[in-house]
Design an enzyme around this catalytic site. Structure first.
Site, PDB file in Angstrom:
ATOM      1  N   CYS A  58      24.017   8.571 -22.166  1.00  0.00           N
ATOM      2  CA  CYS A  58      24.311   8.305 -20.769  1.00  0.00           C
ATOM      3  C   CYS A  58      25.439   7.285 -20.698  1.00  0.00           C
ATOM      4  O   CYS A  58      25.491   6.346 -21.485  1.00  0.00           O
ATOM      5  CB  CYS A  58      23.125   7.774 -19.973  1.00  0.00           C
ATOM      6  SG  CYS A  58      21.731   8.886 -19.911  1.00  0.00           S
ATOM      7  N   ARG A  61      29.257  10.264 -24.012  1.00  0.00           N
ATOM      8  CA  ARG A  61      27.924   9.654 -24.078  1.00  0.00           C
ATOM      9  C   ARG A  61      26.842  10.552 -23.487  1.00  0.00           C
ATOM     10  O   ARG A  61      25.660  10.216 -23.522  1.00  0.00           O
ATOM     11  CB  ARG A  61      27.934   8.313 -23.343  1.00  0.00           C
ATOM     12  CG  ARG A  61      28.916   7.313 -23.900  1.00  0.00           C
ATOM     13  CD  ARG A  61      28.809   6.015 -23.158  1.00  0.00           C
ATOM     14  NE  ARG A  61      27.501   5.400 -23.343  1.00  0.00           N
ATOM     15  CZ  ARG A  61      27.208   4.556 -24.305  1.00  0.00           C
ATOM     16  NH1 ARG A  61      28.129   4.194 -25.154  1.00  0.00           N
ATOM     17  NH2 ARG A  61      26.004   4.048 -24.403  1.00  0.00           N
ATOM     18  N   GLY A  84      19.001   4.479 -20.736  1.00  0.00           N
ATOM     19  CA  GLY A  84      17.875   3.964 -21.532  1.00  0.00           C
ATOM     20  C   GLY A  84      16.590   4.680 -21.160  1.00  0.00           C
ATOM     21  O   GLY A  84      16.624   5.741 -20.521  1.00  0.00           O
ATOM     22  N   LYS A 131      28.405  18.174 -40.249  1.00  0.00           N
ATOM     23  CA  LYS A 131      29.603  18.453 -39.445  1.00  0.00           C
ATOM     24  C   LYS A 131      29.593  19.901 -38.979  1.00  0.00           C
ATOM     25  O   LYS A 131      29.818  20.191 -37.821  1.00  0.00           O
ATOM     26  CB  LYS A 131      30.898  18.206 -40.248  1.00  0.00           C
ATOM     27  CG  LYS A 131      31.270  16.775 -40.507  1.00  0.00           C
ATOM     28  CD  LYS A 131      31.708  15.980 -39.312  1.00  0.00           C
ATOM     29  CE  LYS A 131      30.596  15.311 -38.586  1.00  0.00           C
ATOM     30  NZ  LYS A 131      29.993  14.117 -39.024  1.00  0.00           N
ATOM     31  N   GLU A 185      26.612  20.691 -36.351  1.00  0.00           N
ATOM     32  CA  GLU A 185      26.605  20.063 -35.029  1.00  0.00           C
ATOM     33  C   GLU A 185      27.738  20.553 -34.126  1.00  0.00           C
ATOM     34  O   GLU A 185      27.609  20.514 -32.910  1.00  0.00           O
ATOM     35  CB  GLU A 185      26.586  18.532 -35.122  1.00  0.00           C
ATOM     36  CG  GLU A 185      27.806  17.904 -35.715  1.00  0.00           C
ATOM     37  CD  GLU A 185      27.682  16.388 -35.874  1.00  0.00           C
ATOM     38  OE1 GLU A 185      26.937  15.753 -35.127  1.00  0.00           O
ATOM     39  OE2 GLU A 185      28.360  15.851 -36.766  1.00  0.00           O
ATOM     40  N   HIS A 199      15.746  25.558 -56.860  1.00  0.00           N
ATOM     41  CA  HIS A 199      14.326  25.242 -56.703  1.00  0.00           C
ATOM     42  C   HIS A 199      13.776  25.786 -55.388  1.00  0.00           C
ATOM     43  O   HIS A 199      12.784  25.257 -54.871  1.00  0.00           O
ATOM     44  CB  HIS A 199      14.109  23.729 -56.803  1.00  0.00           C
ATOM     45  CG  HIS A 199      14.414  23.179 -58.161  1.00  0.00           C
ATOM     46  ND1 HIS A 199      13.625  23.444 -59.256  1.00  0.00           N
ATOM     47  CD2 HIS A 199      15.447  22.428 -58.614  1.00  0.00           C
ATOM     48  CE1 HIS A 199      14.146  22.850 -60.327  1.00  0.00           C
ATOM     49  NE2 HIS A 199      15.262  22.241 -59.966  1.00  0.00           N
TER      50      HIS A 199
HETATM   51  C1  F6R Z   1      27.418  12.859 -36.519  1.00  0.00           C
HETATM   52  C2  F6R Z   1      27.209  11.657 -35.720  1.00  0.00           C
HETATM   53  C3  F6R Z   1      25.869  11.021 -35.710  1.00  0.00           C
HETATM   54  C4  F6R Z   1      26.034   9.504 -35.836  1.00  0.00           C
HETATM   55  C5  F6R Z   1      24.678   8.798 -35.673  1.00  0.00           C
HETATM   56  C6  F6R Z   1      24.801   7.304 -35.882  1.00  0.00           C
HETATM   57  O1  F6R Z   1      28.713  13.328 -36.437  1.00  0.00           O
HETATM   58  O2  F6R Z   1      28.100  11.205 -35.064  1.00  0.00           O
HETATM   59  O3  F6R Z   1      25.051  11.513 -36.712  1.00  0.00           O
HETATM   60  O4  F6R Z   1      26.580   9.217 -37.086  1.00  0.00           O
HETATM   61  O5  F6R Z   1      24.168   9.061 -34.405  1.00  0.00           O
HETATM   62  O6  F6R Z   1      25.681   6.725 -34.971  1.00  0.00           O
HETATM   63  P1  F6R Z   1      26.331   5.320 -35.238  1.00  0.00           P
HETATM   64  O7  F6R Z   1      27.187   5.412 -36.435  1.00  0.00           O
HETATM   65  O8  F6R Z   1      27.079   5.004 -33.997  1.00  0.00           O
HETATM   66  O9  F6R Z   1      25.188   4.361 -35.468  1.00  0.00           O
END
Ligand code: F6R
Length: 590
Positions: free
Chosen positions: A2, A29, A102, A473, A476, A492
């Protein structure tokens, strides 16, 4: 998760325009829905809609020019993706309008209490209790400011909240557990989840702490404590990111821009103050027990670094997913060091792990990109990645920055700092040619495999964490199922999934070549299509992507063609590479 942006000015700028632009830059976000509430002539008008805000123009909002406006872009938690659940949320009379980031853990309790008072709820969200409770307290005689403070004090969970009232010419904000930054302009103020939302207007910021509340009025701003209402004076910082860094410029997507930026960000990551690096090395040397902790991509950087610490510095480090860290509480004491790795510095699972460690007296070193983030402020030692804003939801340049800093620290611990620096600089210098040479190959691969349902990646030793990160990568951003394995593990069990034409990326290095090539042969003889990433060709590779050998720094280089492949798969499959479905940058809920 958010995004919040709020503006209060002197009437010169249109608050709605500022907020709309800010929302567009905060969309990473969350992009399930969006909304704006604008205050004018003692009335509040709210506009909301589901989906992305990307192409909405100011005129389409149909809002008259105003001096105060609040906006929100949502990543749904409580309540489905529906217009009624989009923020802002209002009190029944429409006088109070609120945006929230939040989770309010005790919202059911508060909702029951307010329902007993006869208040009717019109959404499924946890947020709606806030405007109703503010109004309820105001009816009991509290001022808007006091009702806001008392309401936020009654919440359990995490929040960043901003509110306006039709009859009161003030903008109120507060945080506890979710990010909120105050931007200070010449004659105006901003409240936002992240600095890029207002960077084009001001670079002066005050980072708010938990339990801080801000009151913005004609007399400026004041920061008071949610707990006792007492005012405190806060430092004003100047943000070093420039506004161009937060724009796409000549690129179609932030993802390619940020992949390309690795030409400079790897170098920037290791250009650290030498005293700071000495301090980190001393902390690593002094520690009795080191934990590397992160989530997602940042966790993969931790796994990768654990191999480097073993090979280069002959040091064992524990690597733990932040969300599982509580299970290690028994093993923590004042001699333990936690190395917390994060792009945003706001990831709730990581902050929770840090809090657990701090309770046990653990020293915290963080590697973080966002200056002034919560993680940076609660750490004993903070190393900034200097990667500039990462806007694409996927982590790309931040991953190679994390790897570069961690590799440098491993060399520092082994008393070979200069050697480490030289090696990483070699990778940095080759990023341009890696991108240039691999792009046509991965683009053809994306065309060929765009309809595949599964992809696999294998690597041994240092290349194993790269296989994990590469798989993350691909899945996602392209939504193709991908899994990364240690080369020896596929046989395995998962080798059962290999059949004709299943693409398998084989990450091969000088020290692992013999064994990983055998693993590749096992796959190929079952019909798998082998994409080899290596410094030398091999007959087992159906497609070969050449990456020079960088020894211990191989992981920094070998992820780049996979980042590019992920991008091309997303484009070929019609997916939005910057805003993949269901995801949000900065995961601020546990
Ligand atoms: C994958 C990605 C997420 C972040 C994870 C941690 O491309 O962006 O897996 O790596 O949410 O985020 P940070 O690094 O901001 O704590």
């Amino acid at each position: 998760m958010c995004g919040i942006i709020a503006y209060r000015g002197d009437g010169e700028k249109d608050a709605n325009e500022v907020v709309l632009k800010g929302l567009k830059s905060l969309e990473y976000r969350g992009y399930d829905s969006w909304g704006v509430a604008s205050r004018k002539d003692q009335k509040i008008k709210q506009i909301k809609n589901i989906g992305k805000i990307g192409h909405i123009e100011l005129e389409q909002l149909g809002l008259a020019k105003s001096k105060t406006s609040i906006g929100h872009t949502r990543w749904a938690t409580h309540g489905s993706v529906h217009k009624r659940n989009a923020h802002p949320h209002a009190s029944s009379c429409g006088s109070v309008s609120v945006v929230h980031n939040g989770i309010i853990e005790n919202f059911q309790e508060l909702r029951a209490m307010l329902s007993e008072e006869g208040i009717e709820f019109s959404t499924d969200t946890d947020t709606e209790v806030i405007p109703h409770n503010i109004m309820h307290l105001m009816k009991g005689g509290d001022s808007f400011e006091e009702a806001f403070r008392k309401t936020l004090l009654s919440l359990r969970g995490s929040f960043a909240v901003v509110a306006i009232h039709s009859d009161h010419d003030v903008l109120l904000g507060a945080r506890n557990g979710s990010p909120l930054v105050l931007g200070i302009g010449d004659n105006d103020h901003f409240l936002a989840s992240d600095v890029p939302a207002f960077l084009e207007h001001t670079s002066k910021v005050t980072y708010l702490d938990d339990d801080d509340m801000v009151v913005i009025s004609d007399s400026g701003h004041k920061v008071i404590s949610l707990l006792d209402g007492k005012e405190s004076i806060r430092d004003i910082h100047t943000v070093t990111w420039d506004v161009e860094q937060a724009k796409k410029g000549k690129y179609d997507h932030f993802m390619t821009k940020e992949i390309d930026e690795q030409k400079t960000t790897i170098k920037n990551a290791i250009e650290q103050d030498s005293e700071l690096i000495d301090k980190c090395i001393e902390a690593l040397n002094d520690a009795n027990g080191v934990f590397f902790v992160g989530c997602g991509t940042s966790y993969h950087a931790c796994v990768s670094a654990s191999y480097q610490f073993s090979h280069i510095a002959k040091e064992h480090v524990n690597v733990v997913l932040a969300s599982e860290f509580r299970n290690y509480e028994e093993f923590l004491n004042e001699k333990t060091l936690m190395v917390a790795v994060s792009q945003s510095g706001e990831t709730a699972d990581l902050l929770d792990a840090v809090k657990t460690a701090k309770r046990k007296g653990v020293k915290i070193m963080c590697i973080v990109n966002v200056m002034g983030s919560t993680l940076m402020r609660i750490s004993d030692i903070a190393v900034l990645m200097n990667a500039g804003p990462e806007i694409c939801v996927l982590s790309t340049k931040s991953y190679t920055s994390q790897l570069s800093i961690l590799t440098l620290l491993a060399y520092g611990l082994a008393d070979r700092l200069d050697e480490g620096r030289r090696l990483i600089m070699k990778v940095s210098d080759s990023v341009g040619s890696i991108i240039k040479k691999s792009e046509p190959i991965v683009s053809a691969l994306a065309e060929r495999f765009k309809t595949s349902s599964n992809m696999f990646l294998i690597g041994r030793d240092l290349a194993y964490p790269s296989a994990l990160e590469g798989a993350l990568k691909i899945k996602e951003v392209s939504y193709i199922h991908a899994e990364g394995f240690a080369g020896g593990e596929l046989k395995h069990g998962t080798i059962a999934l290999i059949e004709e034409n299943v693409p398998v990326i084989v990450l091969s290095t000088d020290s692992t070549r013999e064994l990983i090539v055998s693993n590749a042969m096992e796959i190929r003889s079952r019909g798998g299509y082998i994409i080899g990433i290596d410094s030398v060709p091999n007959p087992v590779f159906d497609t070969f992507i050449k990456i020079d050998s960088f020894g211990n720094a191989d992981p920094i280089a070998m992820i780049i063609p996979i980042q590019l492949l992920s991008y091309h798969l997303a484009i070929q499959r019609g997916c939005d590479p910057d805003k993949p479905r269901n995801l949000a940058k900065s995961v601020t809920v546990k």
